[in-house]
Design a protein around this motif. Sequence first.
Motif, short mmCIF file in Angstrom:
data_model
loop_
_atom_site.label_atom_id
_atom_site.label_comp_id
_atom_site.label_asym_id
_atom_site.label_seq_id
_atom_site.Cartn_x
_atom_site.Cartn_y
_atom_site.Cartn_z
N ASN A 1 1.94 -2.98 -12.45
CA ASN A 1 1.29 -3.98 -11.77
C ASN A 1 -0.15 -3.70 -11.33
OD1 ASN A 1 3.57 -5.73 -12.30
ND2 ASN A 1 4.56 -5.35 -10.34
N ARG A 2 -0.35 -2.51 -11.12
CA ARG A 2 -1.76 -2.36 -10.45
C ARG A 2 -2.78 -1.92 -11.62
NH1 ARG A 2 -2.21 -0.27 -4.88
NH2 ARG A 2 -0.86 -1.74 -3.67
N THR A 3 -2.26 -1.63 -12.64
CA THR A 3 -3.03 -0.94 -13.83
C THR A 3 -3.58 -2.05 -14.93
OG1 THR A 3 -1.31 -0.33 -15.13
CG2 THR A 3 -2.20 1.29 -13.69
N THR A 4 -4.34 -1.72 -15.60
CA THR A 4 -4.90 -2.68 -16.81
C THR A 4 -3.88 -2.99 -17.61
OG1 THR A 4 -5.78 -1.20 -18.11
CG2 THR A 4 -7.26 -1.73 -16.24
N ALA A 5 -4.21 -4.03 -18.60
CA ALA A 5 -3.31 -4.37 -19.75
C ALA A 5 -3.11 -3.30 -20.52
CB ALA A 5 -3.83 -5.63 -20.29
N ALA A 6 -3.86 -1.98 -20.53
CA ALA A 6 -3.97 -0.97 -21.37
C ALA A 6 -2.64 -0.11 -20.86
CB ALA A 6 -5.01 -0.13 -21.32
N PHE A 7 -1.97 -0.35 -19.94
CA PHE A 7 -0.75 0.61 -19.43
C PHE A 7 0.31 0.54 -20.71
CE2 PHE A 7 1.22 2.24 -15.74
CZ PHE A 7 2.47 2.68 -16.36
N PRO A 8 0.56 1.78 -20.97
CA PRO A 8 1.21 2.13 -22.37
C PRO A 8 2.63 1.90 -21.99
CG PRO A 8 0.35 4.15 -21.36
CD PRO A 8 -0.23 3.03 -20.60
N SER A 9 3.26 1.08 -22.93
CA SER A 9 4.65 0.54 -22.86
C SER A 9 5.74 1.70 -22.95
CB SER A 9 4.93 -0.64 -23.86
OG SER A 9 4.76 0.19 -25.23
N ASN A 10 5.15 2.83 -23.72
CA ASN A 10 6.02 4.04 -23.89
C ASN A 10 5.54 5.17 -22.84
OD1 ASN A 10 7.90 5.74 -24.66
ND2 ASN A 10 6.98 6.00 -26.78
N ILE A 11 5.60 4.83 -21.42
CA ILE A 11 5.06 5.61 -20.48
C ILE A 11 5.86 6.81 -20.22
CG2 ILE A 11 6.33 4.26 -18.84
CD1 ILE A 11 2.66 5.24 -18.22
N ASN B 1 0.67 -1.35 0.10
CA ASN B 1 0.01 -0.05 -0.12
C ASN B 1 0.96 1.47 -0.08
OD1 ASN B 1 -2.58 -1.33 0.08
ND2 ASN B 1 -1.93 -1.81 2.36
N PHE B 2 2.03 1.20 0.56
CA PHE B 2 2.89 2.35 0.58
C PHE B 2 4.14 2.17 -0.13
CE2 PHE B 2 0.11 2.83 4.16
CZ PHE B 2 -0.01 4.15 4.25
N ILE B 3 4.73 3.24 -0.80
CA ILE B 3 5.94 3.26 -1.56
C ILE B 3 6.72 4.56 -1.11
CG2 ILE B 3 5.03 4.21 -3.61
CD1 ILE B 3 6.91 2.18 -5.08
N ARG B 4 8.13 4.37 -1.13
CA ARG B 4 8.78 5.42 -0.95
C ARG B 4 9.23 6.07 -2.27
NH1 ARG B 4 13.83 5.75 3.45
NH2 ARG B 4 13.85 8.01 3.37
N PHE C 1 14.15 6.36 -6.84
CA PHE C 1 12.80 5.70 -6.27
C PHE C 1 11.73 5.38 -7.68
CE2 PHE C 1 14.51 7.41 -2.51
CZ PHE C 1 14.57 6.23 -1.69
N SER C 2 12.04 6.02 -8.66
CA SER C 2 11.23 6.25 -9.85
C SER C 2 10.83 4.55 -10.37
CB SER C 2 11.53 7.13 -10.75
OG SER C 2 12.63 6.64 -11.64
N SER C 3 11.87 4.00 -10.55
CA SER C 3 11.82 2.50 -11.18
C SER C 3 10.83 1.71 -10.37
CB SER C 3 13.34 1.93 -11.04
OG SER C 3 14.01 2.56 -12.04
N ALA C 4 11.03 1.71 -9.04
CA ALA C 4 10.09 0.87 -8.20
C ALA C 4 8.61 1.49 -8.27
CB ALA C 4 10.30 1.24 -6.59
N LEU C 5 8.43 2.60 -8.41
CA LEU C 5 7.13 3.34 -8.51
C LEU C 5 6.53 2.93 -9.90
CD1 LEU C 5 4.81 5.34 -7.74
CD2 LEU C 5 5.92 7.01 -8.89
N TRP C 6 7.36 2.96 -10.82
CA TRP C 6 6.42 2.62 -12.39
C TRP C 6 6.51 1.02 -12.30
CZ3 TRP C 6 4.81 6.18 -14.89
CH2 TRP C 6 5.45 7.44 -15.09
N SER C 7 7.30 0.35 -11.60
CA SER C 7 6.77 -1.06 -11.60
C SER C 7 5.49 -1.32 -10.81
CB SER C 7 8.27 -1.96 -10.91
OG SER C 7 7.77 -3.09 -10.78
N VAL C 8 5.49 -0.67 -9.41
CA VAL C 8 4.34 -0.88 -8.82
C VAL C 8 2.87 -0.33 -9.68
CG1 VAL C 8 2.85 0.12 -6.99
CG2 VAL C 8 5.14 -0.63 -6.68
N LEU C 9 3.04 0.50 -10.27
CA LEU C 9 2.07 1.08 -10.97
C LEU C 9 1.53 0.38 -12.38
CD1 LEU C 9 2.79 5.24 -11.32
CD2 LEU C 9 1.01 3.84 -9.71
N ILE D 1 0.04 4.37 -2.25
CA ILE D 1 0.03 4.10 -3.58
C ILE D 1 -1.58 4.28 -4.16
CG2 ILE D 1 0.20 2.53 -5.45
CD1 ILE D 1 2.16 1.01 -3.33
N ASN D 2 -2.52 3.97 -3.45
CA ASN D 2 -3.76 4.41 -4.01
C ASN D 2 -4.44 5.75 -4.17
OD1 ASN D 2 -4.63 4.60 -1.67
ND2 ASN D 2 -5.96 2.98 -1.41
#
Length: 135
Positions: free
Chosen positions: A117-127, A65-68, A107-115, A77-78
């Motif tokens: 994993n939490r979003t739909t399959a429509a998450f853009p690969s070129n974020i 639920n929480f991320i640095r 810390f940005s790589s960990a954030l992108w990874s969490v996001l 995160i939510n």
Amino acid sequence: ADGYSTSAGTGRFVVREKHKISFIDSPTIDWIEAVGDYSALHVGMRTHLLRKPITSFVSKLDPDNFIRIHRSAIVQINRIVRVEPLPNRDCFITLRTGKRLRVSRTFSSALWSVLRNRTTAAFPSNISKGNQDYR
């Protein structure tokens, strides 16, 4: 008597304010800010100051639920509704309250990874090439 429960992940915090003691449950926390040797718990429009460094919160909060996001900030995160990538791999996030916080590249790589994993399959690969809204 400022502190938190001792069980990892339970996240019930005890806050002393003047002549009263309040209990803050971790699901109500939007984000935590380092303020020198203290930490500020931001809950909606209220801020509660604890005599604990931000590093002491990492093991007390549920990592699902929480991320640095910075050496001086932890977010729930939510509560993230928007991400604005920057060219240098940093980014800004906006919380439900409207508060904008910088995410450092450390810390940005960990954030992108969490996001991802939490979003739909429509998450853009070129974020990294635009603003993303997670409402």
